[in-house]
Design an enzyme around this catalytic site. Structure first.
Site, PDB file in Angstrom:
ATOM      1  N   ASN A 110      73.597  30.976  49.078  1.00 32.70           N
ATOM      2  CA  ASN A 110      72.355  31.449  49.712  1.00 32.70           C
ATOM      3  C   ASN A 110      72.481  32.881  50.233  1.00 32.70           C
ATOM      4  OD1 ASN A 110      71.574  28.891  49.111  1.00 32.70           O
ATOM      5  ND2 ASN A 110      71.572  28.141  51.240  1.00 32.70           N
ATOM      6  N   THR A 155      31.620  62.289  42.018  1.00 32.75           N
ATOM      7  CA  THR A 155      31.558  61.133  42.921  1.00 32.75           C
ATOM      8  C   THR A 155      30.569  60.186  42.262  1.00 32.75           C
ATOM      9  OG1 THR A 155      29.708  61.952  44.231  1.00 32.75           O
ATOM     10  CG2 THR A 155      31.912  62.595  44.987  1.00 32.75           C
ATOM     11  N   HIS A 156      30.800  58.905  42.397  1.00 31.46           N
ATOM     12  CA  HIS A 156      29.981  57.887  41.710  1.00 31.46           C
ATOM     13  C   HIS A 156      29.940  58.120  40.202  1.00 31.46           C
ATOM     14  CE1 HIS A 156      28.226  56.966  45.729  1.00 31.46           C
ATOM     15  NE2 HIS A 156      28.330  58.287  45.877  1.00 31.46           N
ATOM     16  N   SER A 277      43.784  53.558  14.182  1.00 31.06           N
ATOM     17  CA  SER A 277      43.203  52.230  13.983  1.00 31.06           C
ATOM     18  C   SER A 277      43.571  51.745  12.592  1.00 31.06           C
ATOM     19  CB  SER A 277      41.691  52.320  14.130  1.00 31.06           C
ATOM     20  OG  SER A 277      41.072  51.264  13.426  1.00 31.06           O
ATOM     21  N   LYS A 283      39.969  57.278  13.941  1.00 31.92           N
ATOM     22  CA  LYS A 283      40.330  56.977  15.327  1.00 31.92           C
ATOM     23  C   LYS A 283      41.684  57.532  15.760  1.00 31.92           C
ATOM     24  CE  LYS A 283      38.859  53.883  17.656  1.00 31.92           C
ATOM     25  NZ  LYS A 283      37.965  53.070  18.396  1.00 31.92           N
ATOM     26  N   GLU A 290      46.153  53.272  28.153  1.00 27.32           N
ATOM     27  CA  GLU A 290      45.525  51.942  28.195  1.00 27.32           C
ATOM     28  C   GLU A 290      46.542  50.873  28.585  1.00 27.32           C
ATOM     29  OE1 GLU A 290      42.094  51.460  24.977  1.00 27.32           O
ATOM     30  OE2 GLU A 290      43.910  52.271  24.109  1.00 27.32           O
ATOM     31  N   GLN A 322      64.370  30.830  44.076  1.00 24.14           N
ATOM     32  CA  GLN A 322      65.013  31.267  42.834  1.00 24.14           C
ATOM     33  C   GLN A 322      64.006  31.970  41.912  1.00 24.14           C
ATOM     34  OE1 GLN A 322      68.123  28.885  40.887  1.00 24.14           O
ATOM     35  NE2 GLN A 322      66.638  28.490  39.269  1.00 24.14           N
TER      36      GLN A 322
HETATM   37  N1  ARG Z   1      70.296  30.523  41.810  1.00 23.48           N
HETATM   38  C1  ARG Z   1      69.955  30.431  43.187  1.00 23.48           C
HETATM   39  C2  ARG Z   1      68.815  31.394  43.515  1.00 23.48           C
HETATM   40  O1  ARG Z   1      68.617  32.281  42.792  1.00 23.48           O
HETATM   41  C3  ARG Z   1      71.119  30.801  44.051  1.00 23.48           C
HETATM   42  C4  ARG Z   1      71.103  30.121  45.378  1.00 23.48           C
HETATM   43  C5  ARG Z   1      71.261  28.683  45.182  1.00 23.48           C
HETATM   44  N2  ARG Z   1      71.455  27.984  46.393  1.00 23.48           N
HETATM   45  C6  ARG Z   1      71.361  26.658  46.430  1.00 23.48           C
HETATM   46  N3  ARG Z   1      71.548  26.120  47.558  1.00 23.48           N
HETATM   47  N4  ARG Z   1      71.109  25.967  45.339  1.00 23.48           N
HETATM   48  O2  ARG Z   1      68.113  31.225  44.468  1.00 23.48           O
END
Ligand code: ARG
Length: 467
Positions: A110, A155-156, A277, A283, A290, A322
């Protein structure tokens, strides 16, 4: 393949679940940051006497070998290993042996993923800032090169008053300058080091998080471990900055598309940046602007997607998060590509000076100035507005411009009008009278260009560098 978290499970993960939860195809591009972060983490573990120097040397050699394997395309990616963090750690245990199992002490995926994304984004944002700097230089150079070109301001979408093309171009310079400032400001909140917050509550191991931050050249460390693993504000902010920047590109694109129509014919896009085109031989289509205009929608969508994904998520980490990477990477790639193509295309645009100039002398672009003239001769502006309105209506009926009416005709609207009105209504004079700060007079625009050139030159060696 055996998973590193297999311990509490008695059954294998279903193949469908492995495929569904895997993010490796998306997050593999984080590998250089994951490895650099792991090397710094390894040194932090040594400093806390959790592993020995000798163990660290083996781990670091293993990580460096993995970096080479991935660089050279020799690394095997496999859905069963979920994400880039698991891939690298599993391979480390293969190449370095059991000592590799010590690396994940005092961290979790984490905080690890938050670290990787922050490191990735520091590099991406500083690269985009550099590209925007180049784009601004090009806009200023164009403005400088075409300082005498005149076109109608609108403008507009109705012709309003004559302006210098350079003034119009410098409006985009301002927009991209703000985009750069926004990114620079956003970078302060990206540049915060989350590692060591572990799963959510911090770690029992005596690590020095400030040391990790120093090794990875972070300015600050996150103050709250729960926030550190739940926070994606820095991505949202970046996506918002990118969205605004793409809105600027889409407005510029729209103008280039309009200006290159035969109805306007103000510019000609370089052949190399247009396509033909498949059916209509005559064209020449403005595909580049675009597509940029279209891509703006996708980038805005990425911001919306991530805001919606984060909305109402309870603390701390949730797997939903994730899904942050695909929109993030897509935004970085899209914005980078759009700036890149504009940097190439802008200097090649041809401006049709005569046509722009002609457009600026029809459609009563001098009406405001005629009112201003009457004001200088003592009439109240509201009254002058009325008088000129009547003159415009008369001129329209007679298919004339104001400056094409005779002095007698003009004087029938007000006896304050004299022969000097004609020179007062000359386009160049109208432009050069707009000397108010930020206005379109030749002098103010030249001043703005000089100031911009100076600002860009000073900024050049102050642009952030990350790797
Ligand atoms: N692949 C996970 C992500 O991108 C990494 C963290 C995962 N943590 C867990 N407790 N499963 O968020």
């Amino acid at each position: 393949m055996d998973k590193l978290w297999q311990g509490r499970f008695s059954e294998n993960t279903a193949a469908a679940v492995e495929a569904f939860t895997a993010s490796i195809q998306v997050d593999r591009r984080l590998y250089p940051y994951d490895i650099r972060g792991s090397i710094a983490h390894c040194r932090t573990l040594v400093k806390a006497s959790i592993i020995t120097q000798a163990e660290a040397a083996e781990i670091i050699a293993g990580l460096e070998q993995i970096k080479r394997e991935i660089d050279e395309g020799q690394f095997r990616f496999d859905d069963s290993l979920e994400d880039i963090h698991m891939h690298i750690e599993s391979r480390l245990i293969e190449v370095a042996g059991p000592v590799g199992r010590k690396l994940h002490t005092a961290r979790s995926r984490n905080d690890q993923v938050a670290l990787d994304v922050r490191m990735y984004l520091r590099v991406a944002v500083s690269g985009i800032m550099r590209q925007l700097h180049r784009l601004q230089e090009i806009l200023v150079n164009l403005a400088d090169r075409h300082i005498d070109l005149i076109l109608p301001g609108y403008t507009h979408m109705q012709r309003a008053q004559p302006i210098l093309l350079s003034h119009h171009l410098m409006a985009y310079f301002e927009m991209f300058a703000r985009d750069t400032e926004r990114l620079e400001n956003c970078l302060q909140r990206i540049d915060v080091m989350p590692l060591g917050c572990a799963a959510l509550a911090g770690t029992t191991h005596p690590i020095d998080r400030r040391y990790t931050a120093e090794l990875l050249e972070f300015k600050a460390i996150s103050a709250n471990s729960i926030d550190a693993v739940s926070d994606r504000d820095f991505i949202l902010e970046f996506l918002a900055c990118a969205g605004i920047c793409m809105v600027h590109f889409s407005r510029l694109s729209e103008e280039l598309i309009l200006w290159s129509t035969s109805e306007f014919n103000f510019i000609e896009l370089p052949d190399a940046f247009a396509t033909g085109s498949s059916i209509m031989p005559q064209k020449k289509n403005p595909d580049v602007p675009e597509l940029v205009r279209g891509k703006a929608g996708l980038v805005i969508g990425n911001l919306t997607a991530l805001l919606t994904m984060m909305k109402s998520l309870p603390l701390a980490y949730n797997r939903d998060m994730q899904e942050d990477k695909a929109p993030l990477f897509d935004t970085v790639d899209t914005l980078t590509a759009c700036i890149g193509i504009y940097v190439e295309m802008l200097p090649e645009i041809k401006f049709n000076a005569k046509i722009m100039r002609r457009a600026a002398s029809s459609g009563f672009l001098d009406a405001t100035d005629m009112a201003d003239y009457l004001v200088t001769r003592g009439m109240a502006f509201r009254e002058a507005h009325q008088v000129v309105g009547a003159a415009v209506s008369y001129a329209l009926e007679n298919e004339r411009e104001l400056y094409q009416l005779s002095l007698t005709q003009l004087q029938s609207f007000s006896d304050l009008i004299g022969d000097d009105l004609y020179s007062f209504l000359e386009t160049r004079q109208m432009i050069d009278r707009r000397k108010s700060e930020g206005g379109t007079s030749g002098a103010t625009v030249r001043g703005a260009i000089a100031a911009a050139q100076k600002k860009l030159a000073q900024k050049l060696d102050k642009l952030p560098i990350f790797n």
